[in-house]
Design a protein around this motif. Structure first.
Motif, mmCIF file in Angstrom:
data_model
loop_
_atom_site.group_PDB
_atom_site.id
_atom_site.type_symbol
_atom_site.label_atom_id
_atom_site.label_comp_id
_atom_site.label_asym_id
_atom_site.label_seq_id
_atom_site.Cartn_x
_atom_site.Cartn_y
_atom_site.Cartn_z
ATOM 1 N N PHE A 166 1.016 -1.133 0.113
ATOM 2 C CA PHE A 166 0.176 -0.074 0.123
ATOM 3 C C PHE A 166 0.909 0.978 0.204
ATOM 4 N N LEU A 167 0.374 2.444 -0.388
ATOM 5 C CA LEU A 167 0.965 3.500 -0.535
ATOM 6 C C LEU A 167 0.875 4.732 0.583
ATOM 7 N N LEU A 168 2.190 4.955 1.213
ATOM 8 C CA LEU A 168 2.086 5.934 2.024
ATOM 9 C C LEU A 168 2.927 7.176 1.412
ATOM 10 N N THR A 169 2.259 8.512 1.782
ATOM 11 C CA THR A 169 3.154 9.521 1.524
ATOM 12 C C THR A 169 3.587 10.611 2.625
ATOM 13 N N THR A 170 4.441 11.407 2.569
ATOM 14 C CA THR A 170 4.919 12.306 3.688
ATOM 15 C C THR A 170 3.770 13.628 3.718
ATOM 16 N N ARG A 171 3.658 14.273 4.919
ATOM 17 C CA ARG A 171 2.857 15.529 4.936
ATOM 18 C C ARG A 171 3.937 16.446 4.216
ATOM 19 N N PRO A 172 3.621 17.123 3.327
ATOM 20 C CA PRO A 172 4.352 18.389 2.541
ATOM 21 C C PRO A 172 5.051 19.108 3.520
ATOM 22 N N PRO A 173 6.093 19.610 3.185
ATOM 23 C CA PRO A 173 6.689 20.841 3.977
ATOM 24 C C PRO A 173 5.825 21.921 4.127
ATOM 25 N N GLY A 174 5.894 22.692 5.247
ATOM 26 C CA GLY A 174 5.218 23.952 5.534
ATOM 27 C C GLY A 174 3.755 23.522 5.950
ATOM 28 N N LYS A 175 3.327 22.082 6.102
ATOM 29 C CA LYS A 175 2.006 21.909 6.518
ATOM 30 C C LYS A 175 2.359 21.355 8.227
ATOM 31 N N VAL A 176 0.926 21.325 8.975
ATOM 32 C CA VAL A 176 1.156 20.847 10.218
ATOM 33 C C VAL A 176 1.640 19.416 10.006
ATOM 34 N N ALA A 221 4.652 18.115 8.999
ATOM 35 C CA ALA A 221 5.318 18.015 7.673
ATOM 36 C C ALA A 221 6.423 16.798 8.093
ATOM 37 N N GLY A 222 6.510 15.953 7.111
ATOM 38 C CA GLY A 222 7.563 14.862 7.217
ATOM 39 C C GLY A 222 6.948 13.678 7.801
ATOM 40 N N TYR A 223 5.820 13.767 8.281
ATOM 41 C CA TYR A 223 5.003 12.682 9.335
ATOM 42 C C TYR A 223 4.411 11.848 7.652
ATOM 43 N N TRP A 224 4.388 10.405 7.955
ATOM 44 C CA TRP A 224 3.767 9.431 6.974
ATOM 45 C C TRP A 224 2.364 9.362 7.032
ATOM 46 N N GLU A 225 1.604 9.319 5.968
ATOM 47 C CA GLU A 225 0.237 9.014 6.101
ATOM 48 C C GLU A 225 -0.320 8.553 5.022
ATOM 49 N N PHE A 226 -1.648 8.228 4.630
ATOM 50 C CA PHE A 226 -1.895 7.816 3.377
ATOM 51 C C PHE A 226 -2.693 9.184 2.710
ATOM 52 N N PRO A 227 -2.618 9.592 1.496
ATOM 53 C CA PRO A 227 -2.722 10.684 0.867
ATOM 54 C C PRO A 227 -4.292 10.978 0.908
ATOM 55 N N GLY A 228 -4.695 12.084 0.785
ATOM 56 C CA GLY A 228 -6.001 12.678 0.666
ATOM 57 C C GLY A 228 -5.909 14.245 1.099
ATOM 58 N N GLY A 229 -7.359 14.545 1.303
ATOM 59 C CA GLY A 229 -7.117 15.898 1.635
ATOM 60 C C GLY A 229 -8.910 16.428 1.948
ATOM 61 N N LYS A 230 -9.109 17.696 2.148
ATOM 62 C CA LYS A 230 -10.341 18.125 2.668
ATOM 63 C C LYS A 230 -11.183 17.891 1.519
ATOM 64 N N LEU A 231 -12.438 17.804 2.174
ATOM 65 C CA LEU A 231 -13.680 18.213 1.267
ATOM 66 C C LEU A 231 -13.930 19.588 1.217
ATOM 67 N N VAL A 241 8.651 3.007 7.513
ATOM 68 C CA VAL A 241 8.844 4.559 7.531
ATOM 69 C C VAL A 241 8.331 5.011 8.939
ATOM 70 N N GLU A 242 9.122 6.227 9.098
ATOM 71 C CA GLU A 242 8.608 6.822 10.468
ATOM 72 C C GLU A 242 8.926 8.394 10.396
ATOM 73 N N PRO A 243 8.372 9.269 11.111
ATOM 74 C CA PRO A 243 7.194 8.987 12.017
ATOM 75 C C PRO A 243 6.067 9.181 11.345
ATOM 76 N N VAL A 244 4.844 8.235 11.908
ATOM 77 C CA VAL A 244 3.568 7.840 11.096
ATOM 78 C C VAL A 244 2.721 8.799 12.057
ATOM 79 N N LEU A 245 1.559 9.426 11.151
ATOM 80 C CA LEU A 245 0.786 10.357 11.558
ATOM 81 C C LEU A 245 -0.108 9.550 12.374
ATOM 82 N N PRO A 246 -0.542 10.139 13.547
ATOM 83 C CA PRO A 246 -1.541 9.564 14.529
ATOM 84 C C PRO A 246 -2.554 8.973 13.941
ATOM 85 N N GLY A 247 -3.292 9.774 13.048
ATOM 86 C CA GLY A 247 -4.587 9.137 12.427
ATOM 87 C C GLY A 247 -4.317 8.088 11.404
ATOM 88 N N THR A 248 -3.204 7.735 10.982
ATOM 89 C CA THR A 248 -2.729 6.618 10.066
ATOM 90 C C THR A 248 -2.582 5.412 11.076
#
Length: 155
Positions: free
Chosen positions: A37-47, A49-59, A130-137
């Motif tokens: 399965f695919l994990l991506t990091t939170r982009p630079p400059g965002k809350v 940043a650098g934590y691993w998560e599943f991709p997506g975004g706000k509705l 990979v680490e760190p992993v975002l808590p919601g992941t």
């Protein structure tokens, strides 16, 4: 409604679940052929940043979860998804926001991965490397492990 996950391990923030909820579509892209399965990091400059998560975004206003997921994955990682299979929801109390994550499994997509926001990506299996992993992941990894155990005939 699923139970509340407090992201920093402390008690819920003042106002608790009375704070506005941010709705977020999350794609769990699964490559069955490779068993990953695919994990991506939170982009630079965002809350986070650098934590691993599943991709997506706000509705956005008026969007369904599937519509938001299609838009976000095209914008963020350059893929066009097929069907989004609703899977789980989780309410996460982060210090900066109360977020309802709508997790969808995705088995079909087209296009090459392109990290449009400067993030990294990694195809992973359990346990993730990979680490760190975002808590919601973390709950998603637990759900995947439970499914793998059931599929393998384990209790």
């Amino acid at each position: 409604m699923s139970e509340l996950l407090v992201a920093d391990g402390e008690r819920p923030r003042e106002g608790g679940v009375d704070r506005p909820i941010t709705e977020v579509a999350v794609g769990v892209l699964i490559d069955d052929a490779q068993g990953c399965f695919l994990l991506t990091t939170r982009p630079p400059g965002k809350v986070y940043a650098g934590y691993w998560e599943f991709p997506g975004g706000k509705l956005e206003a008026g969007e369904t979860v599937a519509q938001a997921l299609r838009r976000e994955l095209q914008e963020e990682i350059g893929v066009t998804i097929g069907q989004a299979h609703p899977w789980h929801q989780k309410l996460v109390d982060y210090p900066h926001a109360l977020v309802r994550l709508h997790f969808c499994k995705v088995y079909d997509w087209s296009g090459e991965l392109q990290m449009h926001e400067g993030q990294e990506f990694a195809w992973q299996t359990l346990p993730v490397t990979v680490e760190p992993v975002l808590p919601g992941t973390v709950p998603v990894l637990e759900w995947l492990a439970q499914e793998a155990g059931q599929a393998a005939g384990q209790p």
